[in-house]
Design a protein around this motif. Structure first.
Motif, short mmCIF file in Angstrom:
data_model
loop_
_atom_site.label_atom_id
_atom_site.label_comp_id
_atom_site.label_asym_id
_atom_site.label_seq_id
_atom_site.Cartn_x
_atom_site.Cartn_y
_atom_site.Cartn_z
N THR A 404 0.85 -1.19 0.00
CA THR A 404 0.00 0.00 0.00
C THR A 404 0.89 1.24 0.00
O THR A 404 2.05 1.18 0.41
N SER A 405 0.34 2.35 -0.42
CA SER A 405 1.16 3.57 -0.45
C SER A 405 1.59 3.96 0.96
O SER A 405 2.66 4.51 1.17
N LYS A 406 0.77 3.59 1.95
CA LYS A 406 1.11 3.92 3.34
C LYS A 406 2.37 3.16 3.78
O LYS A 406 3.32 3.75 4.34
N ALA A 407 2.39 1.86 3.51
CA ALA A 407 3.57 1.06 3.88
C ALA A 407 4.78 1.50 3.06
O ALA A 407 5.90 1.54 3.55
N TRP A 408 4.52 1.81 1.80
CA TRP A 408 5.60 2.29 0.92
C TRP A 408 6.24 3.54 1.53
O TRP A 408 7.46 3.64 1.63
#
Ligand code: WT7
Length: 663
Positions: A404-408
């Motif tokens: 996800t962009s958050k984890a990225w």
């Protein structure tokens, strides 16, 4: 296309559309600009024969040159692919011998970190070469010859690397089975690969507990008595049950193993290994990879995607039981003459900063892991990585499931400290190596996108009717031409290659959903078939269903994946019980234990939902769409109308009972 359901593009937040400029990772990166990448990519498609011939002679050492470069047919009823036929080489020679003449002879080839912090072993190229040669002679001494299959059921210890490369050295076909799989799963693989030799360890360490490798092997060998010899590494000094004549200690056999072993000249198209992976069917498939093309793909992707340099410490956290461990822990980095780090333990034991402790201890420069590990560590808090020196890190990689962009962003900011490019790499067991990923330093990043295809790779997004999807429109990801690392077939199943991967003429079907944006960047949307990605592991819904249905209190079961905050996907199992059996909590536990024993702990169902019936069409097909929707009840908060058209159900009251039985 069968089994394909509507794929929608998530509403993209502005963060997901963020473009991060590529950073020059190193002044000597092989490909420094987008223009250079585009030029090489163009060459790889315009003249693949010349491109791959050039790469193969530049990047690998050959005993004899090939007759033909690329041959393939994706259109017929018997699709096939070949690279460098007639060429002779040896994978272990390319990973070891060729590094012995120059300055690499005394550099670390393999650094091994045991689960316990004070257990570390380092092997220089010279030492690793010697260990592999001895292991190769040991295998010959117990009767292994070229073309034989050897099953490796081992924990993450150096002897596993020795064994893999020793098989490659003598032309035996290694078949690594993840040491977390059950006796039954192991036995299935022994039988399918028709192996007579297995190598294991008496025990392994996992999170402070023992892995019972040998006793699981014993059970598997009872189910598949074809095993003639079981070689046992004594990892733990502990009582071990050994069968006279069949079970032999590694250290005893090594006493008689000579120190040098000539590498067997292998044809580029001779098999290198078989690795089992799950699909839509109940039995995992033995994916077959050959020598020349696979090794070139492994070598090149580590060079171009990870930009490996002689002075780097490179760490891929994957277990060698999976393809990532084969390509990116062993073959890729060693073919480059790199220093590869191998870790026996898990990210969270004894503390949540275990990975960062290791990065600090060895000064890791290139780090490659799965989103599930990133999410787990993100949850534990920033203070863990912040208290470690991560300044040596240069490139970060991600693989195995959508990030996800958050984890990225967390990976980028907290681990990479805004300094390191992130290579989100899309590929599969079947593809052998990385297919879509940025070349760090040359390609601008978009958090959550796997960016652009590697040389020679032509991905396309197709609608269910086979027409090409438009920009930003989700569809089925297919590959329209071959590449050197591509699988060559399914072991023991000649028609499986066509049936599974080429149901339609002309292209390889990946089983993944994706879309391509206005800049040509690819965004992965997850599997579109009945494969579930649990903590980046690939699990077939049918495998879990079969395991559940084999329990005597179960009539039938249907399994779907559902979004899980750490695992990516969790396993949600709908189970119908025999008449008169009570749906109790203790039965749920019993079924969970049953699945773990049948397949292994990685297939543990997260939810068991007892239901009097499953939603089926009149022809008896289970409507998984409905089951997926009900599994996300708590997450999505949808209405019953969202179930869509239920008129195809043979009995629509099933939906009411499914809703009523949720816990
Ligand atoms: C499946 C293949 C790739 C080696 C390890 C897993 C998913 C893999 C990504 C990624 C989104 C990804 C796909 C693929 N997958 N990498 N970067 N982004 N999804 O190999 O066990 O054969 O699994 O993993 O669904 O088909 P595998």
């Amino acid at each position: 296309m069968e089994n394909r359901e509507n794929i929608s593009i998530d509403n993209l937040s502005t963060e997901e559309r963020l473009i991060l400029p590529s950073q020059a990772t190193s002044a000597i990166a092989v490909v420094k600009t987008k223009q250079q990448r585009d030029e090489l990519y163009r060459q790889s498609l315009e003249n693949p024969q010349e491109f791959w011939a050039d790469m193969a002679s530049k990047h690998l050492d050959w005993f004899e040159k090939w007759d033909t470069v690329e041959e393939y047919d994706f259109d017929s009823d018997r699709p096939y692919v070949k690279y460098f036929s007639g060429g002779k080489l040896n994978a272990s020679y390319n990973c070891l011998d060729r590094h012995l003449t120059g300055s690499r002879r005394n550099k670390a080839a393999l650094i091994w970190q045991g689960e316990s912090s004070d257990e570390t072993r380092t092997f220089t190229y010279q030492q690793l070469h010697r260990e592999v040669s001895r292991t190769a002679n040991m295998l010959k001494n117990i009767g292994v010859s070229k073309g034989d299959r050897v099953v490796l059921y081992m924990p993450m210890i150096p002897e596993l690397v020795f064994s893999v490369l020793a098989c490659a050295r003598i032309g035996a076909i290694h078949c690594v089975v993840f040491s977390g799989l059950s006796a039954e799963s192991l036995s299935d693989r022994i039988v399918n690969s028709d192996a007579h030799i297995i190598i294991t360890a008496n025990y392994g360490y996992r999170s402070g507990k023992f892995l019972e490798c040998k006793s699981i092997c014993d059970k598997a060998m009872e189910l598949s008595p074809q095993i003639r010899t079981c070689v046992v590494v004594e990892r733990v000094e502990r009582e071990t049950y050994m069968v006279r004549g069949r079970d032999l200690w590694w250290h005893d056999l090594m006493v008689d193993a000579a120190l040098t072993c000539e590498p067997e000249p292998m044809d580029a198209e001779d098999p290198l290994f078989i690795l089992y992976t799950s699909g839509s069917t109940a039995k995992p498939k033995g994916i077959l990879h050959t020598t020349g093309g696979y090794l070139l793909h492994a070598m090149m992707t580590v060079k171009y995607v990870f930009d490996i340099k002689d002075e780097d410490v490179y760490w891929c956290t994957a277990d060698i039981g999976w393809i990532t461990g084969h390509t990116y822990l062993i073959y890729g980095p060693l073919a480059n003459g790199g220093t590869t780090l191998m870790f026996e333990g898990v990210p969270t034991y004894p503390q949540p900063d275990r990975y960062w402790e290791i990065v600090e201890k060895f000064g890791v420069n290139i780090f490659y892991t799965a989103p599930t590990a990133i999410r787990a560590m993100m949850k534990d808090g920033d203070h863990w990585p912040n208290n470690r020196d991560l300044s040596t890190l240069r490139i970060l990689g991600s693989v195995g499931e959508p990030i996800t962009s958050k984890a990225w962003m967390w990976y980028y900011n907290v681990i990479g400290q805004g300094r390191c490019p992130i290579a989100d790499t899309w590929w599969q067991t079947e593809t052998g190596g990385i297919m879509i990923a940025p070349l760090p330093g040359a390609i601008d990043m978009k958090p959550g996108s796997v960016t652009l295809p590697f040389f020679g790779i032509v991905p396309k997004i197709l609608r269910n009717n086979g027409s090409e999807a438009g920009i930003n429109e989700g569809g089925n990801l297919v590959l329209t031409r071959p590449w050197p690392g591509m699988m060559r077939g399914i072991y023991g199943n000649p028609s499986g290659f066509k049936d599974t991967y080429f149901p339609h003429h002309g292209y390889y079907l990946t089983g993944d959903g994706a879309y391509q944006d206005e800049d040509g960047y690819f965004w992965m949307l997850g599997r579109v078939d009945d494969v579930i990605k649990v903590s980046a592991h690939r699990i077939g819904a049918a495998e879990v269903e079969n395991a559940l249905a084999s329990h005597d209190k179960v009539v039938e079961a249907a399994v779907v994946g559902y979004p899980h905050p750490v695992k990516g996907e969790g396993i949600y199992a709908y189970v119908t019980l025999e008449e008169g059996v009570d749906a109790t909590e203790s039965l749920k536990k019993e079924l969970i234990v049953h699945v773990r024993e049948k397949i292994g702990p990685i297939a543990t169902p997260d939810v068991i939902h007892f239901t009097p019936a499953l939603p089926k069409t009149r022809s008896g097909k289970i409507l998984r769409r409905i089951l997926r929707k009900i599994a996300t009840w708590d997450i999505d908060g949808w209405n019953v109308e969202d179930l869509g058209d239920v008129s195809t159900l043979a009995d629509s009251s099933v939906v009411d009972s499914l809703l009523a039985t949720r816990s």
